[in-house]
Design a protein around this motif. Structure first.
Motif, mmCIF file in Angstrom:
data_model
loop_
_atom_site.group_PDB
_atom_site.id
_atom_site.type_symbol
_atom_site.label_atom_id
_atom_site.label_comp_id
_atom_site.label_asym_id
_atom_site.label_seq_id
_atom_site.Cartn_x
_atom_site.Cartn_y
_atom_site.Cartn_z
ATOM 1 N N GLU A 48 0.678 -1.311 0.049
ATOM 2 C CA GLU A 48 0.039 -0.012 -0.010
ATOM 3 C C GLU A 48 0.875 1.218 0.150
ATOM 4 O OE1 GLU A 48 -3.067 0.334 -0.118
ATOM 5 O OE2 GLU A 48 -3.651 -1.693 -0.138
ATOM 6 N N ALA A 51 2.852 1.636 -3.385
ATOM 7 C CA ALA A 51 1.903 2.149 -4.432
ATOM 8 C C ALA A 51 1.678 3.417 -4.473
ATOM 9 C CB ALA A 51 0.670 1.275 -4.251
ATOM 10 N N GLY A 52 1.278 3.995 -3.130
ATOM 11 C CA GLY A 52 0.989 5.353 -3.065
ATOM 12 C C GLY A 52 2.294 6.398 -3.644
ATOM 13 N N VAL A 55 3.001 6.065 -7.224
ATOM 14 C CA VAL A 55 1.852 6.732 -8.148
ATOM 15 C C VAL A 55 2.259 8.276 -7.964
ATOM 16 C CG1 VAL A 55 -0.821 7.390 -8.470
ATOM 17 C CG2 VAL A 55 -0.081 5.164 -8.161
ATOM 18 N N GLY A 56 2.459 8.695 -6.813
ATOM 19 C CA GLY A 56 2.956 10.110 -6.652
ATOM 20 C C GLY A 56 4.144 10.507 -7.344
ATOM 21 N N GLY A 77 4.906 15.943 -6.435
ATOM 22 C CA GLY A 77 4.544 14.571 -6.515
ATOM 23 C C GLY A 77 4.873 13.627 -5.534
ATOM 24 N N LEU A 80 3.245 14.784 -2.150
ATOM 25 C CA LEU A 80 1.753 14.221 -2.162
ATOM 26 C C LEU A 80 1.682 12.704 -2.077
ATOM 27 C CD1 LEU A 80 -0.055 16.707 -4.704
ATOM 28 C CD2 LEU A 80 -0.127 16.595 -2.008
ATOM 29 N N GLY A 81 2.872 12.139 -2.770
ATOM 30 C CA GLY A 81 2.823 10.787 -2.785
ATOM 31 C C GLY A 81 2.964 10.033 -1.459
ATOM 32 N N GLY A 83 2.099 11.644 1.154
ATOM 33 C CA GLY A 83 0.925 11.615 1.863
ATOM 34 C C GLY A 83 -0.019 10.421 1.711
ATOM 35 N N ALA A 84 -0.067 10.413 0.269
ATOM 36 C CA ALA A 84 -0.979 9.046 0.119
ATOM 37 C C ALA A 84 -0.707 8.002 0.445
ATOM 38 C CB ALA A 84 -1.328 9.164 -1.521
ATOM 39 N N ALA A 87 -1.694 7.928 4.356
ATOM 40 C CA ALA A 87 -3.178 7.649 3.974
ATOM 41 C C ALA A 87 -3.659 6.203 3.879
ATOM 42 C CB ALA A 87 -3.925 8.597 3.196
ATOM 43 N N ASN A 88 -2.916 5.655 2.981
ATOM 44 C CA ASN A 88 -3.295 4.194 2.355
ATOM 45 C C ASN A 88 -2.815 3.376 3.878
ATOM 46 O OD1 ASN A 88 -4.030 4.614 -0.025
ATOM 47 N ND2 ASN A 88 -2.166 4.066 -1.026
ATOM 48 N N ARG A 91 -5.230 3.941 6.520
ATOM 49 C CA ARG A 91 -6.576 2.997 6.120
ATOM 50 C C ARG A 91 -6.449 1.578 6.292
ATOM 51 N NH1 ARG A 91 -7.898 5.887 0.904
ATOM 52 N NH2 ARG A 91 -8.167 7.636 2.493
ATOM 53 N N PRO B 174 -5.715 16.209 -3.600
ATOM 54 C CA PRO B 174 -4.529 15.629 -4.311
ATOM 55 C C PRO B 174 -4.145 14.266 -3.615
ATOM 56 C CG PRO B 174 -4.055 17.786 -4.280
ATOM 57 C CD PRO B 174 -5.092 17.653 -3.235
ATOM 58 N N ILE B 175 -4.050 14.295 -2.215
ATOM 59 C CA ILE B 175 -3.454 13.164 -1.389
ATOM 60 C C ILE B 175 -4.609 12.013 -2.084
ATOM 61 C CG2 ILE B 175 -3.195 12.204 0.613
ATOM 62 C CD1 ILE B 175 -1.788 14.394 1.327
ATOM 63 N N GLU B 176 -5.854 12.411 -1.663
ATOM 64 C CA GLU B 176 -6.966 11.268 -1.864
ATOM 65 C C GLU B 176 -6.962 10.829 -3.152
ATOM 66 O OE1 GLU B 176 -8.951 9.759 0.413
ATOM 67 O OE2 GLU B 176 -7.958 10.785 1.825
ATOM 68 N N ILE B 178 -4.447 10.706 -5.208
ATOM 69 C CA ILE B 178 -3.049 9.834 -5.717
ATOM 70 C C ILE B 178 -3.454 8.473 -4.626
ATOM 71 C CG2 ILE B 178 -0.752 9.317 -5.036
ATOM 72 C CD1 ILE B 178 -0.349 12.477 -5.535
ATOM 73 N N SER B 179 -4.085 8.636 -3.708
ATOM 74 C CA SER B 179 -4.448 7.472 -3.070
ATOM 75 C C SER B 179 -5.293 6.480 -3.817
ATOM 76 C CB SER B 179 -5.164 7.784 -1.810
ATOM 77 O OG SER B 179 -5.692 6.739 -1.086
ATOM 78 N N SER B 182 -3.779 4.783 -6.703
ATOM 79 C CA SER B 182 -2.699 3.876 -6.339
ATOM 80 C C SER B 182 -3.293 2.427 -6.071
ATOM 81 C CB SER B 182 -1.956 4.199 -5.149
ATOM 82 O OG SER B 182 -2.842 4.009 -3.730
ATOM 83 N N VAL B 185 -2.644 -0.113 -8.760
ATOM 84 C CA VAL B 185 -1.257 -0.537 -8.409
ATOM 85 C C VAL B 185 -1.068 -1.463 -7.305
ATOM 86 C CG1 VAL B 185 1.050 0.357 -8.091
ATOM 87 C CG2 VAL B 185 -0.636 1.594 -9.469
ATOM 88 N N SER B 186 -1.603 -1.174 -6.199
ATOM 89 C CA SER B 186 -1.377 -1.875 -5.220
ATOM 90 C C SER B 186 -2.353 -3.269 -5.238
ATOM 91 C CB SER B 186 -1.795 -1.377 -3.746
ATOM 92 O OG SER B 186 -3.343 -1.204 -3.634
ATOM 93 N N ARG B 190 0.221 -6.732 -5.388
ATOM 94 C CA ARG B 190 -0.022 -7.768 -4.158
ATOM 95 C C ARG B 190 0.009 -9.189 -4.999
ATOM 96 N NH1 ARG B 190 -2.695 -5.426 -0.520
ATOM 97 N NH2 ARG B 190 -4.169 -4.836 -1.778
#
Lengths: 115, 257
Positions: A48, A51-52, A55-56, A77, A80-81, A83-84, A87-88, A91, B174-176, B178-179, B182, B185-186, B190
């Protein structure tokens, strides 16, 4: 009369089994295989996160080459990546927590049944 | 020359070759070139076709007569069906019923892709990122389209956490985003990583067993038996995880948290 008792007992057991089943399956299967396997949990969180970030950074690089603004969008990027990625991870951890709590509840009900 | 050829053949069929990555090689069985585009029928496509045929026959002929007292094949087919039906109901909700055929097809394809890959000398198409990413990306596009059609512009509220102050929007959105991007990708990494790592590990330990000879090779052989069992677990579990995450993403698109 004896028959009646047995039927009631059976009815109660079926009911208990149903609640157990609902608790177990809420939010995806028993999930026992996953929760028990520490490596699977670790791998899941790592993927996770990567991947974040990927992508960033990838998005930043792509937009940089598109707008010819290197390296600014790469930096944006990356930030922010990251951060993402967090966040992932948060979650995923919350999801795992919720799953573990549901499993605990299901186990407690199963033990109550036996006692 | 002939001996060299023979040993190469043994390597590719014995499953215990000294090159642990040899099993991932793709070679064309039937060369097809259309307008400079290489769409050859490869060993990967062959095993995809086999997986599709096996899963189709299991459901079509296994559950065929639908007798009240099920046969063994019918029991297998029915329990697979119930597992995924429960999964869709629990994770997507009742309005997810109409997506059940898609989810079930996806699960069967991945399950047989992973499990058939455990046959010595076969090819595991799910151990290639090209395959898993193509699957994940098309799922991602379809699910996003479903969300957009169902909710219109409201779909974009998915990218702003409920209850966050408006001032944080320039960073959070932007963070959400990118999340969200992603996810495919994940999802694909996996599955691909799990399959590839497991199969490489099997081959590496198998080559230990060969190199150490009859006496010294017993320890890696015992380990190999255990890891093979674990690989079967991983094969089934990863098909399940891929499918369940698809369900969860579908739920997000349908209900927007």
């Amino acid at each position: 009369m004896v028959n009646d008792d047995r039927l009631q007992d059976l009815g109660q057991r079926v009911k208990a089994a149903r609640t157990r089943r609902v608790l177990q399956t809420q939010g995806g299967g028993s999930g026992r295989g996953r929760a028990a396997n520490g490596m699977a949990v670790g791998l899941r969180i790592v993927i996770e996160m990567v991947a974040g970030l990927a992508v960033g950074v990838g998005g930043g690089l792509f937009l940089d080459s598109y707008f010819e603004t290197a390296p600014f969008l790469l930096i944006v990027g990356f930030i922010l990546g990251s951060g993402a990625a967090f966040a992932n991870v948060i979650r995923t951890a919350r999801d795992l927590d919720a799953r573990a709590a549901r499993e605990r509840a299901a186990r407690e009900i199963a033990e109550d049944d036996k006692g | 020359m002939a001996g060299n050829k023979g040993s190469q053949a043994a390597e590719s069929h014995g499953g215990g070759g000294l090159d642990p990555l040899h099993q991932f090689e793709i070679h064309p069985i039937l060369d097809i070139q259309i307008g400079g585009l290489d769409i050859s029928f490869t060993n990967s496509s062959l095993w995809m076709v086999i997986a599709a045929i096996v899963s189709f026959s299991l459901i079509r002929f296994g559950a065929g007569p639908g007798s009240l007292v099920p046969s063994r094949w019918q029991l297998i087919a029915e329990s697979l069906y119930t597992t995924i039906a429960d999964m869709v109901r629990d994770n997507v909700g009742n309005d997810g019923k109409k997506y059940f055929p898609f989810i079930f097809t996806l699960f069967m394809f991945l399950l047989f892709g992973n499990v058939l890959g455990m046959i010595p000398g076969s090819f595991t198409f799910t151990s290639h990122i090209a395959v898993t990413f193509a699957l994940a990306a098309s799922i991602f596009v379809v699910i996003t389209a479903i969300g957009l059609v169902k909710h219109g512009a409201k779909f974009f509220s998915l990218f702003f956490p409920h209850g966050a102050p408006i001032a944080t929007a320039p960073i959070l959105i932007p963070i959400e985003l990118i999340s969200y991007l992603s996810r495919p990708v994940s999802l694909s990494v996996r599955l691909f990583a799990n399959m590839m790592v497991g199969h490489t590990l099997l081959k590496v330990i198998a080559s230990f067993a060969i190199m150490l000879g009859v006496v010294g090779g017993i320890a890696p052989l015992v380990l190999l038996v255990g890891i093979t069992a674990l690989e079967f677990l991983v094969a089934i579990l990863q098909a399940y995880v891929f499918t369940i995450l698809t369900c969860i993403y579908l739920h997000d698109a349908l209900h927007l948290h």
